[in-house]
Motif scaffolding. Structure first.
Motif, PDB file in Angstrom:
ATOM      1  N   GLN A   1       4.924  -2.193   6.623  1.00 13.22           N
ATOM      2  CA  GLN A   1       4.214  -2.501   7.864  1.00 13.22           C
ATOM      3  C   GLN A   1       2.760  -2.027   7.812  1.00 13.22           C
ATOM      4  O   GLN A   1       1.887  -2.637   8.414  1.00 13.22           O
ATOM      5  N   THR A   2       2.496  -0.936   7.078  1.00 10.33           N
ATOM      6  CA  THR A   2       1.101  -0.513   6.892  1.00 10.33           C
ATOM      7  C   THR A   2       0.338  -1.626   6.180  1.00 10.33           C
ATOM      8  O   THR A   2      -0.798  -1.962   6.548  1.00 10.33           O
TER       9      THR A   2
ATOM     10  N   HIS B   1      -0.256  -4.546   8.652  1.00  9.63           N
ATOM     11  CA  HIS B   1      -1.350  -4.293   9.596  1.00  9.63           C
ATOM     12  C   HIS B   1      -2.708  -4.395   8.889  1.00  9.63           C
ATOM     13  O   HIS B   1      -3.684  -4.886   9.461  1.00  9.63           O
ATOM     14  N   TYR B   2      -2.755  -3.939   7.643  1.00 11.69           N
ATOM     15  CA  TYR B   2      -4.002  -4.053   6.868  1.00 11.69           C
ATOM     16  C   TYR B   2      -4.357  -5.540   6.684  1.00 11.69           C
ATOM     17  O   TYR B   2      -5.511  -5.945   6.876  1.00 11.69           O
TER      18      TYR B   2
ATOM     19  N   ALA C   1      10.411  -4.006   6.626  1.00 11.01           N
ATOM     20  CA  ALA C   1      10.291  -3.185   7.849  1.00 11.01           C
ATOM     21  C   ALA C   1      10.338  -1.709   7.473  1.00 11.01           C
ATOM     22  O   ALA C   1      11.207  -0.960   7.929  1.00 11.01           O
ATOM     23  N   THR C   2       9.400  -1.305   6.629  1.00  9.36           N
ATOM     24  CA  THR C   2       9.272   0.090   6.213  1.00  9.36           C
ATOM     25  C   THR C   2       7.862   0.547   6.553  1.00  9.36           C
ATOM     26  O   THR C   2       6.998  -0.286   6.861  1.00  9.36           O
ATOM     27  N   VAL C   3       7.626   1.854   6.491  1.00  7.72           N
ATOM     28  CA  VAL C   3       6.287   2.358   6.804  1.00  7.72           C
ATOM     29  C   VAL C   3       5.256   1.710   5.880  1.00  7.72           C
ATOM     30  O   VAL C   3       4.202   1.240   6.324  1.00  7.72           O
TER      31      VAL C   3
ATOM     32  N   LEU D   1       0.870  -1.177   0.000  1.00  3.16           N
ATOM     33  CA  LEU D   1       0.000   0.000   0.000  1.00  3.16           C
ATOM     34  C   LEU D   1       0.906   1.225   0.000  1.00  3.16           C
ATOM     35  O   LEU D   1       1.845   1.286   0.782  1.00  3.16           O
ATOM     36  N   SER D   2       0.638   2.163  -0.881  1.00  2.00           N
ATOM     37  CA  SER D   2       1.528   3.316  -0.978  1.00  2.00           C
ATOM     38  C   SER D   2       0.723   4.592  -1.180  1.00  2.00           C
ATOM     39  O   SER D   2      -0.003   4.724  -2.170  1.00  2.00           O
ATOM     40  N   ALA D   3       0.872   5.505  -0.232  1.00  2.00           N
ATOM     41  CA  ALA D   3       0.176   6.786  -0.345  1.00  2.00           C
ATOM     42  C   ALA D   3       0.747   7.589  -1.508  1.00  2.00           C
ATOM     43  O   ALA D   3       0.023   8.223  -2.270  1.00  2.00           O
ATOM     44  N   LEU D   4       2.064   7.520  -1.656  1.00  6.03           N
ATOM     45  CA  LEU D   4       2.735   8.341  -2.658  1.00  6.03           C
ATOM     46  C   LEU D   4       2.398   7.884  -4.083  1.00  6.03           C
ATOM     47  O   LEU D   4       2.185   8.694  -4.975  1.00  6.03           O
TER      48      LEU D   4
END
Lengths: 197, 255
Positions: A149-150, A153-154, A144-146, A110-113
């Motif tokens: 790990q996002t 958790h999803y 082990a990156t934002v 998942l990537s916001a950018l």
């Protein structure tokens, strides 16, 4: 300087990871020198791979077989599935030889950018595999990156209602690592994840 | 050109095998991009993560060039929250919001401070960080020129008893003044009402939901249409975690 065919080959080779224009030029020169011993077999191997290799419909691994050799291997434990971001991560775990179960390749995070959402990843087939009932444990082996790990958790939220055990890789001191050279984040993660010795 | 500043990593895109184009909110130079070499290497691998505070130096031949970053970690916010889904969602949402709606190369030192305070609160595990997040979004609106006036009633001028916000003017109103339009007004959470500082009210979850609705409404109405985008999905994931799955849908579509 070189003919059109050679220049095109150099341009394409230079797009490969680890090769810049100069090293691509050297590689192409080597290929041309070893036309029968290297260039033709390489071209045939590439052509065959391009025709045959596909993502496995079960796990997303790349193979000429569907299901892939890992999914089809009866010696592997089908009840433990390791979830990875990319095929390269699957290959890394296979190199380590630490896992004798199955895998699931998400195809990214998942990537916001980059605007990558759950629908863009290979998540629904994972949910389907777990819901089918043969999976006992899912190991979330995302980076082990934002973003990694996002995504983990999803997935945890999606898998928890299915009653499967969900575990994750530990974060901390690497083998051969010296504390003095570790970054603050790794050190605090290692300290947080301390265990009885 | 060369300058040094403090910054907060907003995101990075890989460029080639070892380099990346890194977006940083700097204190004095605003949201700025640059090329960082070696972000896949040991030295920078843990540094270039959204939310991390860094000491950064930017250099380029001309000011409008992409330029090169030199980065040194100051505080690893990201590593502190990796195993906590709620706080991780907070870091991801805050950085995604700044990345999505702040113009490039425009200094917003107040917003930098607000983001730094929010990230410190999240990394330290302060219980009130979700409320700080709402204030941060209102600060974002204000920095972009769409600040809400929550200091006095738009109708009576009263500074006490403010309970709602007009979706049209962005100004607060008291309950009595807003009664005829109650169905159209947005609720003003008590922790944002003028003269009602201090700890959140007992019904803090409702207050938090009201705050998230309030900021989402004005961000959606005033900021994101101009940017040609929708609210980042990372914000929706944060709202879902804070208020329960599916809450984000309600939050962004009210009133």
């Amino acid at each position: 300087m070189a003919g059109q065919e050679i220049e095109r080959l150099i341009q394409l080779m230079a797009k490969l990871p680890g090769l810049g224009p100069r090293s691509a030029r050297r590689a192409v020169l080597q290929l041309i020198k070893k036309r029968d011993g290297l260039m033709r077999p390489l071209a045939e191997a590439m052509s065959a791979a391009a025709a045959a290799v596909r993502p496995c419909s079960t796990c997303g691994n790349l193979d000429a077989l569907d299901p892939c050799a890992i999914c089809a291997d009866p010696a592997r434990d089908p009840s433990v599935v390791v979830v990875v971001e990319e095929v390269g991560d699957l290959w890394a775990l296979e190199r380590a030889g630490a896992h004798r179960g199955r895998y699931h390749v998400l195809g990214g995070t998942l990537s916001a950018l980059d605007g990558i959402g759950p629908d863009d990843l290979n998540i629904e087939p994972l949910i389907g595999r777990v819901a089918a009932g043969t999976v006992r444990e899912v190991v979330l082996a995302t980076n082990a990156t934002v973003e990694g790990q996002t995504t983990a958790h999803y997935l945890m939220d999606r898998l928890q209602p299915l009653g499967v055990q969900v575990t994750g890789l530990a974060h901390g001191v690497p083998v051969g690592g010296e504390l003095d050279y570790l970054d603050d984040g790794t050190l605090s993660a290692a300290l947080k994840a301390r265990r009885p010795f | 050109m060369h300058w040094q500043d403090q910054g907060i990593i907003l995101g990075a895109r890989r460029h080639g095998e070892t380099a990346g184009i890194v977006s940083i909110l700097t204190r004095e130079h605003g949201r700025h991009h640059g090329l960082a070499r070696g972000i896949a290497g040991k030295r920078l691998r843990g540094v270039v993560e959204p939310g991390n505070r860094v000491a950064c130096a930017w250099s380029g031949r001309l000011a409008d060039h992409l330029g090169i970053w030199s980065l040194e970690l100051d505080r690893a916010h990201a590593a502190a929250v990796l195993d906590d889904p709620l706080r991780l969602a907070g870091v991801a949402a805050a950085t995604a919001m700044v990345e999505a709606c702040l113009p490039e190369r425009e200094a917003h030192p107040a917003l930098y401070e607000a983001l730094a305070i929010l990230l410190d609160a999240i990394a330290d595990g302060a219980a009130s960080w979700p409320f700080v997040y709402v204030r941060f979004e209102l600060g974002l609106l204000s920095e972009l020129g769409f600040g809400l006036d929550l200091s006095a009633c738009a109708v009576t001028g009263a500074t006490q008893g403010l309970t709602h916000v007009s979706p049209r003017s962005g100004r607060a109103v008291t309950e009595e003044a807003g009664l005829p339009y109650a169905a159209k007004l947005l609720r003003l959470p008590s922790f944002l009402a003028s003269g009602r500082g201090g700890p959140p009210a007992n019904d803090s979850q409702r207050d938090l939901a009201d705050g998230l609705v309030l900021s989402a409404f004005f961000l959606e109405q005033r900021v994101f249409p101009a940017a040609g985008q929708a609210l980042p999905p990372a914000r929706g994931r944060l709202v879902d975690r804070l208020l329960g799955a599916g809450a984000a849908v309600g939050v962004v579509t009210r009133p």
